[in-house]
Design a protein around this motif. Structure first.
Motif, PDB file in Angstrom:
ATOM      1  N   LEU A 175       0.842  -1.188   0.000  1.00  0.00           N
ATOM      2  CA  LEU A 175       0.000   0.000   0.000  1.00  0.00           C
ATOM      3  C   LEU A 175       0.882   1.244   0.000  1.00  0.00           C
ATOM      4  N   ASP A 179      -2.759   5.752   0.583  1.00  0.00           N
ATOM      5  CA  ASP A 179      -3.897   4.827   0.544  1.00  0.00           C
ATOM      6  C   ASP A 179      -4.149   4.144   1.886  1.00  0.00           C
ATOM      7  N   TRP A 183      -7.666   2.016   2.904  1.00  0.00           N
ATOM      8  CA  TRP A 183      -7.634   0.578   3.182  1.00  0.00           C
ATOM      9  C   TRP A 183      -8.156   0.283   4.577  1.00  0.00           C
ATOM     10  N   LEU A 192      -6.806  -1.126  -4.625  1.00  0.00           N
ATOM     11  CA  LEU A 192      -5.585  -0.607  -4.000  1.00  0.00           C
ATOM     12  C   LEU A 192      -4.463  -1.638  -4.011  1.00  0.00           C
ATOM     13  N   LYS A 195      -2.067  -1.944  -7.354  1.00  0.00           N
ATOM     14  CA  LYS A 195      -1.347  -0.775  -7.853  1.00  0.00           C
ATOM     15  C   LYS A 195       0.133  -1.116  -8.058  1.00  0.00           C
TER      16      LYS A 195
END
Length: 227
Positions: A175, A179, A183, A192, A195
């Motif tokens: 992450l 973000d 989350w 997410l 990514k």
């Protein structure tokens, strides 16, 4: 999959990584104990939402679902230290945690292996810029029959990106700091977790790490070894 990783950082470093951290710098705990060869079923740090920010807590690595009816975590025979991003929302062990009990597992780095099973070569991976890595996780509460509560967690894994695929076909789902809130709050979903991961660096380490827990307190465990 990811079956071994490290957590070696100070309170100041984890505070900077997880701003705001509500339980940073507790004087009664002193500094954090560095660990360099963490294996499943041992306790790890995880970051949870808390009043006033976020909280660093300890949890068993290897999720025990709340519905488990055994008397001891050792009786739960499923490997739940990793949750595959493709289907964790459908698995009975993970789906409830995905809905309401998400966490971030901070990592200084992680291990993967190449070569034949009889002579595996361990590789250590960390962020190219030296920062901690934030791995998406899920956590759960389970109670022993006598009432004692056990907190446990799992880290989410995904298909490897092109660079990491040279060593293994899976990697943790990282992450970005921007973000973290989405989350933890549940306001965002699996998008997410796919990514572009942070840029990583890799080097070969001593084969002592092939033994579970070996060198867990020794920083030499993650030093580069070149033949």
């Amino acid at each position: 999959m990811c079956g071994r990783f490290s957590q070696h950082y100070t309170w100041q470093e984890i505070q900077a990584f997880s701003q705001p951290l509500a339980n940073a710098l507790p004087p009664e705990q002193g500094n954090l104990q560095p660990r360099y060869n963490i294996a499943p079923t041992t306790n790890v740090h995880m970051i949870l939402p808390a009043e006033g920010g976020r909280e660093l807590r300890s949890a068993r690595w290897g999720l025990i679902p709340s519905w488990f009816k055994g008397a001891s975590p050792k009786e739960f025979k499923f490997a739940t230290f990793n949750a595959r991003v493709e289907d964790f929302d459908q698995k009975s062990s993970f789906k409830n945690a995905y809905k309401s009990r998400r966490c971030i597992i901070p990592a200084s780095g992680f291990f993967e292996w190449t070569g034949p099973k009889a002579d595996r070569t361990p590789h250590y991976f960390s962020a190219a810029n030296g920062d901690p890595l934030g791995i998406a996780g899920l956590w759960e509460r389970w109670k022993r029959p006598e009432g004692e509560e056990v907190t446990s967690c799992t880290m989410v894994v995904r298909d490897a990106d092109e660079w990491t695929a040279r060593y293994h076909d899976r990697m943790p789902s990282f992450l970005q700091p921007d973000d973290f809130d989405a989350w933890l709050s549940g306001s965002a979903g699996k998008e997410l977790l796919r990514k572009t991961p942070p840029k990583l660096q890799e080097w070969v380490v001593d084969k002592q790490v092939n033994k579970t827990g070996a060198g867990d307190s020794d920083p030499a465990t993650i030093q580069a070894i070149r033949s």
